[in-house]
Design an enzyme around this catalytic site. Structure first.
Site, PDB file in Angstrom:
ATOM      1  N   GLY A 108       0.800  -1.221   0.000  1.00 27.28           N
ATOM      2  CA  GLY A 108       0.000   0.000   0.000  1.00 27.28           C
ATOM      3  C   GLY A 108       0.834   1.273   0.000  1.00 27.28           C
ATOM      4  CB  ALA A 109       1.696   3.692   1.595  1.00 27.27           C
ATOM      5  CG  HIS A 134       4.443   3.632  10.363  1.00 22.48           C
ATOM      6  ND1 HIS A 134       4.570   2.738  11.408  1.00 22.48           N
ATOM      7  CD2 HIS A 134       3.910   2.916   9.332  1.00 22.48           C
ATOM      8  CE1 HIS A 134       4.126   1.541  11.009  1.00 22.48           C
ATOM      9  NE2 HIS A 134       3.737   1.626   9.762  1.00 22.48           N
ATOM     10  CG  HIS A 191      -0.701   2.469   8.617  1.00 21.24           C
ATOM     11  ND1 HIS A 191      -1.089   1.525   9.536  1.00 21.24           N
ATOM     12  CD2 HIS A 191       0.540   2.107   8.217  1.00 21.24           C
ATOM     13  CE1 HIS A 191      -0.124   0.629   9.686  1.00 21.24           C
ATOM     14  NE2 HIS A 191       0.880   0.952   8.883  1.00 21.24           N
ATOM     15  CD  GLU A 192       2.212   3.781   5.269  1.00 19.78           C
ATOM     16  OE1 GLU A 192       3.289   3.670   5.877  1.00 19.78           O
ATOM     17  OE2 GLU A 192       1.496   2.802   4.975  1.00 19.78           O
ATOM     18  CG  ASN A 210      10.289   5.566   2.575  1.00 25.35           C
ATOM     19  OD1 ASN A 210      10.748   4.482   2.886  1.00 25.35           O
ATOM     20  ND2 ASN A 210       9.495   5.736   1.531  1.00 25.35           N
TER      21      ASN A 210
HETATM   22  N1  B3K Z   1       5.976  -0.569   6.580  1.00 27.82           N
HETATM   23  C1  B3K Z   1       5.453  -0.778   5.262  1.00 27.82           C
HETATM   24  C2  B3K Z   1       5.465  -2.201   4.824  1.00 27.82           C
HETATM   25  C3  B3K Z   1       6.721  -2.634   4.205  1.00 27.82           C
HETATM   26  C4  B3K Z   1       6.570  -3.999   3.605  1.00 27.82           C
HETATM   27  C5  B3K Z   1       7.870  -4.522   3.152  1.00 27.82           C
HETATM   28  N2  B3K Z   1       7.769  -5.808   2.502  1.00 27.82           N
HETATM   29  C6  B3K Z   1       4.083  -0.250   5.114  1.00 27.82           C
HETATM   30  C7  B3K Z   1       3.326  -0.082   6.368  1.00 27.82           C
HETATM   31  O1  B3K Z   1       2.998  -1.002   7.069  1.00 27.82           O
HETATM   32  O2  B3K Z   1       3.072   1.037   6.707  1.00 27.82           O
HETATM   33 ZN    ZN Z   2       2.696   0.130   8.783  1.00 30.82          ZN
END
Ligand code: B3K
Ligand code: ZN
Length: 885
Positions: free
Chosen positions: A270-271, A310, A306-307, A274
């Site tokens: 999905g996303a 993070h 969600h992103e 970074n």
């Molecule tokens: N952290 C990423 C997922 C990465 C998957 C790598 N195979 C997206 C997320 O959960 O926000």
């Molecule tokens: Zn995530």
């Protein structure tokens, strides 16, 4: 790809790294046929682990790299000074602190695995989580090595006017020779390499700003390709709402001066969060009424949130090792689901999440890939971005929230963020912070992190009228899962109430407690068997158990169908009203499946029709809730619940029941359908979405009556709809209808109109691939010949192959095994291009134990054929070998 047996990594073997990287300076020189990556690393020995007198070798991770040059403290090393194999570069540093400079050459244009640096269309982008950075340069590619990054990107100005990386742009940017230009970025926050990102392309942007709670102005940017510029408003609004919500709910403020989102078409998931530069699958950014459904709008809102969340739960505080993945994922899914609940409806969001969890995560937890929320071992970490780590992980955090209450939980997260800011930590550290902030003891609770499998919770009750006492007893048991035969009792919070014959909640006074618990309480079940005695109960109550699905367990209580009818009509708790209707529908369907298998005729249990009738007439109820309540449980969920799943019988019974309900309730459905206004102008607010959801659910039922007059209504909706939600719902109904001519016409018109919109065409593909009309496999094979289909785009793979194998059970499981053969062929083909996506496709085959003997054999045969393929990736090898074990 490798030939030797892939090796298993164990949590118990975790050790700190031998070296740290304080500073990482990167320069990317991007060309059409290769890229040069220059890194300069300031490194030092990890003094906690090893002493300077016996300095260990430095082993850097690296895969698929061409090493051009290595310099140690400005001295060029010769080939004799280091060793290289398929996965690493090893050398011996001479001092405790040193500078290492490395140049590698890579070929992003040939990177079809979409991990590391690759090209999506004309743009360069990266995906480094979990272990993609090692495909860019030699590095300590592990999350506990956190470093400050400075990145310079150099590329042709004409083709790549936009050059992005993490952090804040450094003022210096300028021209290089041959029409090339460069931009430098600096990220002041130390981060693991998996959070590194780079984007270069011809992109336009939507720009906005956000003032944080301390008054800082943040520059917000969403970068997309020019033709998508008009489709970013919803993502931008969602971003601003997320930023405000995280301040208000968790006290978390954004930290850089700029926050960027870039949409790319070719993306494995999905996303990706970074730091300061989120890279998104375009399907999770673009949303506009003409092209995106309400579901897509909600997904954009949830993924953006969600992103963004993070940034604290994942980036500022990250994972020590990949076994701790749920530390950031479970917590962040919990955060985004609460956010979505706040933005829309908590009850509806909870129903959606629980529906998804039970049909999918429960199946995973009962299958060969079952693993704890914190796994003990893996071969390929990419295979562990699972429903268990994400969704069950979020349930575990939700239970902690339930046990502590909102305030206690917030105290705990405050301490967690404060204590661990800038660190790479474990799930234990998270729980410890919650314990310390509240004086709580979660030692038993932590079994939720280490034990796999879905616990069964059996409840029973006894009412004693003379003693005015009501006894509620529980027995818990967790089935064996691979590698875990014995399980210990877990802490199961059961939110509950007792209802009297009027459906009112009764006062809850537990024997032995001095204070009443009010009208709703949370019982904490900790023993294998446990009883609760309620006093002063003056009539036989009906329990309303596990409200809001307060624990991810399989609860059973001997409710009669009449009990369920009563709860579906009267439970004051919205979630449990839905749950009662679901339970009734499951019970009815399971009965029908058995009757159908013995060849007897089916009859409609009028009680289910009666519940639906009542709900349809209840205009005080949220329209989205009505839609949820009258939706029958999915085939996938019925498969999950069955000991042995008889696919045709499940499909037949469910289709029969839907059509029968549609006939029985036709006038009520029609009435409610007609009464729902068709809005002149489109709006994506919660109420409008709820109205559309109900209206389209009703249309689906009405179409089952095969009434030509209704078909005309449906065609009109398809033609005249002012939004994709209504248009697509009409298309789905037509595609699954017996009206051949209208189906074909609608599909053709749609394809013509939207050919230039990849995301809309994904819907067109997936509606057909998911259609349960007979001949599904041939249709899917034909769709794969469509000029817009390509195995290189994960969204297309999901829309066609994924939809077929996961949502079209009757066709995928066709008796001769052709569906299985088709899927195995695609897995083998795709594994050479994109192992992560190939491994995901194995899931439906891995569930072979669920089905009858003949199918089991056919499915195993195909798995064995995949396993025998030469040069299998570790990704597919792991899932297939575990499935067969
Ligand atoms: N952290 C990423 C997922 C990465 C998957 C790598 N195979 C997206 C997320 O959960 O926000
Ligand atoms: Zn995530």
């Amino acid at each position: 790809m490798r030939t030797e047996q892939p090796k298993t990594i164990y949590l118990k073997d975790y050790q700190q790294p031998d070296y740290w990287i304080d500073e990482t300076h990167l320069t990317f020189d991007l060309f059409e046929d290769h890229a040069l990556v220059h890194s300069r690393l300031s490194m030092r020995l990890n003094a906690d682990k090893t002493s300077t007198d016996k300095q260990p070798p430095l082993v850097l991770d690296g895969q698929l790299l061409e090493l051009i040059k290595v310099e140690l403290d400005d001295k060029v090393l010769s080939a004799a000074d280091y060793q290289i194999d398929d996965d690493s570069l090893t050398l011996q540093p001479g001092a405790a602190s040193f500078e290492l400079a490395i140049t590698t050459r890579i070929e992003p244009q040939n990177n079809t695995a979409l991990e590391g640096l690759y090209k999506s269309g004309t743009m360069f982008c990266t995906q480094c989580e979990a272990e993609g950075f090692r495909k860019i340069t030699y590095y300590l590619d592990r999350p506990d090595v956190m470093s400050r990054f400075t990145t310079t990107v150099i590329a042709e100005r004409e083709r790549y006017p936009v050059l992005l990386s993490n952090g804040n742009p450094i003022a210096s940017s300028g021209d290089h020779e041959n029409g090339r230009h460069w931009v430098s970025w600096e990220d002041p926050f130390p981060k693991p390499a998996y959070l590194f990102a780079l984007v270069a392309g011809d992109l336009c942007l939507l720009q906005d700003s956000f003032v944080t709670m301390s008054g800082r102005e943040i520059d917000l940017r969403i970068y997309v390709e020019a033709e998508n510029r008009e489709q970013c408003d919803h993502a931008m609004d969602s971003l601003k709402r997320s930023m405000r919500w995280d301040e208000e709910t968790y006290g978390r403020e954004y930290d850089l001066d700029i926050f960027m989102i870039v949409a790319v078409n070719d993306f494995n998931m999905g996303a990706m969060e970074n730091k300061g530069l989120n890279v998104f699958n375009s399907s999770c950014v673009l949303a506009q009424q003409d092209t995106a459904t309400d579901l897509a709008f909600q997904r954009v809102e949830a993924v953006v949130a969600h992103e963004y969340f993070h940034n604290w739960s994942g980036n500022r505080v990250t994972c020590r090792d990949w076994f701790q993945l749920s530390l950031k994922e479970g917590f962040t899914v919990f955060r985004d689901s609460e956010f979505s609940g706040d933005m829309n409806s908590h009850t509806v969001k909870r129903i959606e999440d629980v529906t998804f969890l039970r049909a999918n995560q429960f199946a995973e937890d009962a299958g060969p890939m079952a693993h704890p929320v914190r796994p003990d071992s893996f071969i390929e970490i990419s295979n562990f971005y699972t429903l268990t780590v994400y969704e069950k992980g979020a349930e575990v955090v939700r239970m902690l929230h339930t046990l502590l209450g909102a305030e206690g939980f917030r105290k705990g997260t405050d301490l967690y963020f404060e204590r661990h800011d800038g660190q790479a930590v474990t799930c234990d550290d998270f729980v410890k912070a919650l314990e310390d902030a509240n004086g709580a003891d979660f030692s038993q609770f932590k079994r939720w992190y280490s034990q796999a499998g879905t616990p069964r919770l059996e409840a029973a009750s006894h009412y004693d009228a003379t003693k005015r006492e009501y006894r509620l007893s529980f027995r818990q048991h967790c089935p064996a899962t691979p590698g875990q035969s014995e399980k210990l009792p877990q802490v199961i919070p059961v939110r509950m109430a007792l209802l009297n014959t009027q459906g009112q909640e009764m006062a809850l006074q537990l024997a032995g407690e001095s204070q009443s618990r009010g009208y709703e309480t949370v019982l904490s079940i900790t023993e294998a068997e446990q009883e609760f005695v309620f006093s002063n109960i003056d009539q036989q109550p009906l329990p309303s158990l596990l409200r809001g699905f307060s624990a991810p367990v399989k609860l059973s209580y001997p409710y009669s169908r009449d009990d369920r009818v009563f709860l579906a009509k009267h439970d004051p708790d919205g979630f449990n009203r839905w749950e009662a209707a679901q339970g009734l529908a499951v019970d009815v369907l399971q009965g029908l499946v058995e009757i159908h298998r013995t060849g007897r005729p089916l009859h409609l249990d009028q009680r289910l029709a009666e519940v639906y009738r009542t709900v349809l007439a209840d205009t005080s109820l949220d329209a989205a809730m009505v839609a949820e309540i009258i939706r029958l449980p999915s085939e996938a969920y019925l498969v999950e619940l069955a000991e042995t799943a008889h696919v045709e019988a499940i499909h037949f019974a469910r289709e029969w029941l839907r059509a029968e309900l549609a006939r029985a309730l036709k006038s009520e459905i029609q009435q409610r359908f007609d009464a729902l206004p068709t809005a002149e102008t489109y709006s994506a607010d919660a109420a409008s979405m709820a109205a559309r959801s109900l209206k389209n659910t009703l249309l689906g039922y009405l179409m089952l009556t095969e009434d030509p007059a209704i078909m005309h209504v449906c065609v009109r909706q398809f033609v005249e709809a002012n939004n994709m939600t209504d248009r697509q719902a009409a298309l789905v109904a037509l595609v699954n209808s017996p009206f051949d001519e209208q189906r074909k016409a609608a599909l053709d018109t749609f394809a013509e109109r939207w050919a230039a919109y990849p995301l809309v065409m994904d819907q067109w593909f997936s509606i057909q691939a998911g259609s349960t009309l007979s001949g599904g496999l041939a249709r899917v094979e034909e769709l794969m010949q469509h000029p817009l289909f390509t195995l290189r785009n994960p969204n297309k793979v999901r829309a066609v192959i994924g939809a077929f194998a996961n949502q079209n059970l009757v066709n995928f499981h066709q008796a001769d095994g052709a569906g299985y053969r088709f899927l195995a062929d695609r897995i083998i083909e795709l594994d050479r291009l994109n192992p992560q996506i190939a491994a995901r496709l194995v899931t439906p085959l891995s569930r072979w134990r669920k089905f009858a003997e003949d199918r089991q054999q056919l499915m195993q045969q195909e798995l064995a054929r995949v396993l025998a393929t030469e040069q299998l990736s570790p990704d597919v090898y792991e899932v297939v070998s575990k499935s067969l074990a």
